[in-house]
Design an enzyme around this catalytic site. Structure first.
Site, short mmCIF file in Angstrom:
data_model
loop_
_atom_site.label_atom_id
_atom_site.label_comp_id
_atom_site.label_asym_id
_atom_site.label_seq_id
_atom_site.Cartn_x
_atom_site.Cartn_y
_atom_site.Cartn_z
N LYS A 10 26.88 19.86 5.89
CA LYS A 10 25.70 19.09 6.30
C LYS A 10 25.50 17.96 5.31
O LYS A 10 25.30 18.21 4.12
CB LYS A 10 24.46 19.99 6.30
CG LYS A 10 24.47 21.08 7.37
CD LYS A 10 23.30 22.03 7.17
CE LYS A 10 23.22 23.07 8.28
NZ LYS A 10 22.25 24.13 7.95
N GLU B 186 16.58 22.71 18.80
CA GLU B 186 17.98 22.33 18.96
C GLU B 186 18.43 22.39 20.42
O GLU B 186 19.61 22.36 20.72
CB GLU B 186 18.87 23.20 18.07
CG GLU B 186 18.54 22.99 16.60
CD GLU B 186 19.46 23.74 15.65
OE1 GLU B 186 20.36 24.45 16.13
OE2 GLU B 186 19.26 23.63 14.43
#
Length: 429
Positions: free
Chosen positions: A338, A206
């Site tokens: 999500k 990330e």
């Protein structure tokens, strides 16, 4: 308005980890096309909608998605061709019924979501509207506070930190642009601090650093140092957020958590978090307990929920059934959203709406396996969510979302709102 879907197709492409994922294209009667790529998570909640992988070890080490692609081309396409691209709820209902399972395991959440997102994009493109305006209407105007994952641990890193994400939250600014700049400056300052201390500064999935530090608390101290050295005020302009991903260090058989090399009960772990909250400007804690440890969530929210955003991710998996339970129990005051945990655009919007109606904040989130697709940036503005989690300040699949938000802020002009600390409406600060 009725505009026919005339073609639906999918292909296998690569995500940011070099693993296959599904890209779908939806074509409308005038030739307008919408395209979308689905993300994939590394630490997944056990109640998530399931993506389908081929499991053929000779291709992509078993991670191919040709079966999901085939499901789009041979099963989903015939069902959607002729449908109205502007009826997103009906399109998504059709996809859900076509699959027929609770967790989308027949066709695959990766197949279903790619098409669901592509339909929304195609409809927006047909109208010549930006995606955020198509999904959110004229009232879509709130730019999100970014929760930036700059130090990685847990399942996102090969280091000795138990907690999965240590984030900086530049909430004390008047615009998204200023918040992003602060985040970038702190990120570069942090890199310098880690480098000078002899730590490796390679970045993880990330875009954050994964140093071997002596404890989780040391990671927080290093973040505070970086904020200050970059010229910002911790607790006023920039705050700290944690994603504990506690299911990953929970021993189900023993019913204990392993943190900093010690066994801890839910109660002891709660005390550990409370100490951190008392010492540092921590404004948000995600998944502090395992995904079935409801009692601990309820008690912790009772204790610190008036000053800290307690976020359910694995706890809820963007699922309105689990969220309803959380609302009833007052288990958290925030939910992580999500798209690929639930698998359609409509169900995602339903979860955000349910949370907001019950005075819970919603944080729109990426996954560790991302792509150049910027759908979630538009989704954050469309829902006026006020928050986005889309990684660090490096790796172009992360910065793609930040850059899209810069464009949206510019396009909205004087209408754009960056609420900063006011976005934390579920806590009293």
């Amino acid at each position: 308005m009725y505009v026919e879907i005339v073609d639906v197709r999918a292909r296998e492409v690569l995500d940011s980890r070099g693993n296959p994922t599904v890209e779908a294209e939806v074509v409308l009667e005038d030739g307008t096309m919408g395209r979308a790529i689905v993300p994939s998570g590394a630490s997944t909640g056990k109640f998530e909608a399931l993506e389908i992988r081929d499991k053929d070890k000779k291709r992509y080490l078993g991670k191919g998605v040709l079966k999901a692609v085939e499901n789009v081309n041979e099963t989903i396409a015939p069902a959607l061709i002729g449908m109205n691209a502007f009826d997103q709820p009906l399109v998504d209902k059709t996809l859900i019924e076509l699959d027929g399972t609770e967790n989308k395991s027949k066709l695959g959440a990766n197949a279903i979501l790619a098409v669901s997102m592509a339909v929304a994009r195609a409809a927006a493109n047909y109208l010549g509207l930006p995606l955020y305006k198509y999904l959110g209407g004229v009232n879509a105007k709130v730019l999100p506070v970014p929760l930036m994952n700059v130090i990685n641990g847990g399942q996102h890193a090969d280091n000795n930190l138990d907690l999965q994400e240590f984030m900086i939250v530049p909430a004390g600014f008047d615009s998204f642009r200023e918040a992003l700049r602060a985040g970038a400056e702190i990120f570069h300052t942090l890199k310098k601090i880690l480098h000078e201390a002899g730590h490796v500064t390679a970045v993880g999935d990330e875009g954050g650093f994964a140093p071997n530090l002596s404890s989780n608390e040391e990671a927080i101290k290093v973040l505070i140092e970086a904020i200050e050295k970059a010229g910002y005020k911790p607790g006023e302009e920039v705050f700290i957020a944690l994603d504990c991903a506690a299911s990953s260090f929970y021993d189900e058989e023993k019913g204990v958590y392993y943190v900093d090399g010690e066994e801890k009960s839910s109660e002891v772990l709660m005390g550990y978090y409370e100490e951190l909250v008392a010492k540092y400007p921590i404004i948000s804690i995600e998944d502090p307990f395992a995904e079935e440890d409801w009692d601990a969530f309820v008690e912790f929210t009772k204790r610190v929920g008036n000053k800290v955003q307690i976020v359910g991710d694995d706890l809820y998996v963007t699922n309105v059934k689990r969220l309803s339970k959380g609302i009833e129990l007052k288990a958290t005051n925030s939910i992580l959203i999500k798209l690929n945990q639930i698998g359609t655009v409509t169900e995602t919007l339903d979860a955000v709406e349910m949370a907001q109606k019950n005075n819970m904040t919603a944080i729109i989130s990426h996954r560790s396996g991302e792509s150049e697709d910027t759908f979630i940036a538009d989704l954050a503005v469309a829902t006026n969510a006020g928050f986005i989690k889309t990684g660090s300040l490096s790796r172009s699949e992360r910065t793609a979302k930040y850059n899209q938000l810069l464009r949206i802020e510019e396009e909205l002009g004087k209408v754009a709102e960056f609420r900063g600390l006011k976005s934390f409406y579920s806590i009293k600060r």
